[in-house]
Design a protein around this motif. Structure first.
Motif, PDB file in Angstrom:
ATOM      1  N   GLU A 172       0.869  -1.159   0.018  1.00 31.77           N
ATOM      2  CA  GLU A 172       0.047  -0.175  -0.062  1.00 31.77           C
ATOM      3  C   GLU A 172       0.957   1.238  -0.074  1.00 31.77           C
ATOM      4  OE1 GLU A 172      -3.398  -0.324   0.529  1.00 31.77           O
ATOM      5  OE2 GLU A 172      -3.428   1.646  -0.056  1.00 31.77           O
ATOM      6  N   ARG A 173       0.558   2.322  -0.846  1.00 35.75           N
ATOM      7  CA  ARG A 173       1.264   3.558  -0.798  1.00 35.75           C
ATOM      8  C   ARG A 173       0.790   4.400   0.259  1.00 35.75           C
ATOM      9  NH1 ARG A 173       5.523   3.468  -3.535  1.00 35.75           N
ATOM     10  NH2 ARG A 173       5.495   1.090  -2.815  1.00 35.75           N
ATOM     11  N   TYR A 174       1.836   4.864   1.249  1.00 34.37           N
ATOM     12  CA  TYR A 174       1.479   5.858   2.203  1.00 34.37           C
ATOM     13  C   TYR A 174       2.072   7.085   1.865  1.00 34.37           C
ATOM     14  CZ  TYR A 174      -0.453   1.478   4.635  1.00 34.37           C
ATOM     15  OH  TYR A 174      -1.022   0.587   4.966  1.00 34.37           O
ATOM     16  N   THR A 205      -3.461   9.839   0.753  1.00 35.60           N
ATOM     17  CA  THR A 205      -3.440   8.561  -0.195  1.00 35.60           C
ATOM     18  C   THR A 205      -4.603   7.415   0.411  1.00 35.60           C
ATOM     19  OG1 THR A 205      -2.031   7.144   0.888  1.00 35.60           O
ATOM     20  CG2 THR A 205      -1.089   8.711  -0.794  1.00 35.60           C
ATOM     21  N   ARG A 206      -4.956   6.564  -0.220  1.00 37.95           N
ATOM     22  CA  ARG A 206      -5.997   5.832   0.395  1.00 37.95           C
ATOM     23  C   ARG A 206      -5.342   4.944   1.421  1.00 37.95           C
ATOM     24  NH1 ARG A 206      -7.293   0.271  -2.880  1.00 37.95           N
ATOM     25  NH2 ARG A 206      -5.312  -0.412  -1.930  1.00 37.95           N
ATOM     26  N   GLY A 207      -3.811   4.663   1.427  1.00 37.21           N
ATOM     27  CA  GLY A 207      -3.486   4.096   2.602  1.00 37.21           C
ATOM     28  C   GLY A 207      -3.375   4.904   3.810  1.00 37.21           C
ATOM     29  N   ASP A 208      -3.274   6.187   3.646  1.00 37.18           N
ATOM     30  CA  ASP A 208      -3.141   7.192   4.774  1.00 37.18           C
ATOM     31  C   ASP A 208      -4.696   7.155   5.354  1.00 37.18           C
ATOM     32  OD1 ASP A 208      -1.567   9.895   3.021  1.00 37.18           O
ATOM     33  OD2 ASP A 208      -0.842   7.993   4.105  1.00 37.18           O
ATOM     34  N   GLN A 261      -7.165   4.914   5.372  1.00 35.14           N
ATOM     35  CA  GLN A 261      -6.969   3.605   6.030  1.00 35.14           C
ATOM     36  C   GLN A 261      -6.447   3.838   7.417  1.00 35.14           C
ATOM     37  OE1 GLN A 261      -5.120   0.803   3.683  1.00 35.14           O
ATOM     38  NE2 GLN A 261      -6.995   0.580   2.116  1.00 35.14           N
ATOM     39  N   LEU A 262      -5.196   4.126   7.583  1.00 34.61           N
ATOM     40  CA  LEU A 262      -4.483   4.331   8.913  1.00 34.61           C
ATOM     41  C   LEU A 262      -5.453   5.095   9.763  1.00 34.61           C
ATOM     42  CD1 LEU A 262      -0.899   4.469   8.143  1.00 34.61           C
ATOM     43  CD2 LEU A 262      -1.925   2.706   9.400  1.00 34.61           C
TER      44      LEU A 262
END
Lengths: 178, 123
Positions: free
Chosen positions: A108-110, B6-9, B11-12
């Protein structure tokens, strides 16, 4: 996976030193000017700004050097080297780094925001766990909600600041995040 | 800049917010019911404090003394031999909210009926 702006060792060393200095200053400013919050180890985590930037631009190992280095420098300057506060600080920094590193290696890209959130959360949890060890009762764990809440806010703020800075840098330095 | 998060951000952030929100009631439940006393733990021992009796307690920490006071409002830390004074700022000891001095190794928390310690905080 990672592309650095410039792989010349000199430049990398210089930037690492720069981030270490930055992290140290941020840590000192935070320790000197901002009153501690009523939660053991909870703070703004300004120094993490430099660590996140170093992680993104220079890679995990240099970032590790930056974060451990700043714990020592700030510890020396604030006179808590070796005491329980130092252990809290060191563990918080190490766990935060570890979490951020693992986030960069995931599929996943963060962005810097995600990394910062992960680092903040890791730091918060690690400090409370260490506080349990230092104190000998499970009481610090009860502060978890306040600590995590702080982590949400500060992680977000520091992460956004990091992104802003990265967007202003001249060189195309970026690796895992932008 | 492209997208702000971002999508990951996201989510977190969501995971973290959920963890925070669920930690509140879990923490209070874990603290248990109070029977009118509190416990102050330190490297030099444990003291049981009666919350109905106004008194001052001076507890030996790792490297100094931490002072607690019982008043009409309850138990709070009033002084500590450490530079940050975090424990003083923490205010009253209440359910799910112990007062802690990490450098001195001293904590004050309300007693739970039956069990004195929190074994786990689930969230």
């Amino acid at each position: 996976m990672q592309s650095r702006a410039d792989d010349l060792p000199t430049r990398v060393v210089a930037m690492t030193a720069l981030y270490l200095a930055l992290a140290s200053v941020l840590g000192l400013v935070e320790a000197s000017f901002l009153p501690p919050l009523p939660i053991p180890g909870a703070k703004l985590g300004l120094a993490n700004l430099a660590v996140v930037l170093a992680l993104i631009q220079l890679g995990p190992w240099r970032a590790l050097g930056v974060t451990l280095g700043r714990v020592f420098v700030v510890g020396l300057a604030t006179g808590m080297l070796g005491g329980p506060a130092f252990v809290l600080s060191l563990t918080g920094a190490a766990v935060a780094w570890f979490v951020m590193w693992r986030l960069t290696t995931r599929g996943e890209r963060y962005s810097a925001v995600g990394l910062s959130l992960g680092g903040a959360a890791g730091h918060a949890v690690a400090q409370l766990v260490v506080a349990v060890g230092v104190i000998g009762s499970a009481a610090p764990l009860l502060l978890m909600p306040y600590s995590l809440g702080m982590a949400c806010v500060t992680g977000l703020a520091i992460g956004l600041a990091a992104r802003l800075i990265l967007s202003r840098l001249p060189q195309p330095a970026l690796s895992v995040a932008r | 800049m492209r997208r702000l998060l971002t999508r990951g951000d996201v989510q977190l952030l969501v995971i973290l917010v959920i963890a925070t929100v669920t930690a509140f009631p879990a923490s209070d439940i874990a603290a248990g019911y109070n029977d009118g006393t509190a416990v102050i733990s330190s490297p030099s021992g444990t003291t049981t404090v009666d919350l109905d009796e106004p008194a001052t307690y001076r507890v030996e920490g790792r490297s100094g003394v931490v002072t607690f006071e019982v008043s009409d409002e309850g138990l709070r830390c009033v002084d500590s031999d450490c530079p940050d004074q975090v424990c003083v700022r923490m205010g009253l000891v209440s359910a799910g909210h112990p007062v802690v001095c990490a450098p001195q190794g001293v904590t004050a928390m309300l007693s739970a009926k039956g069990r004195q310690d929190v074994d786990a905080v689930s969230r």
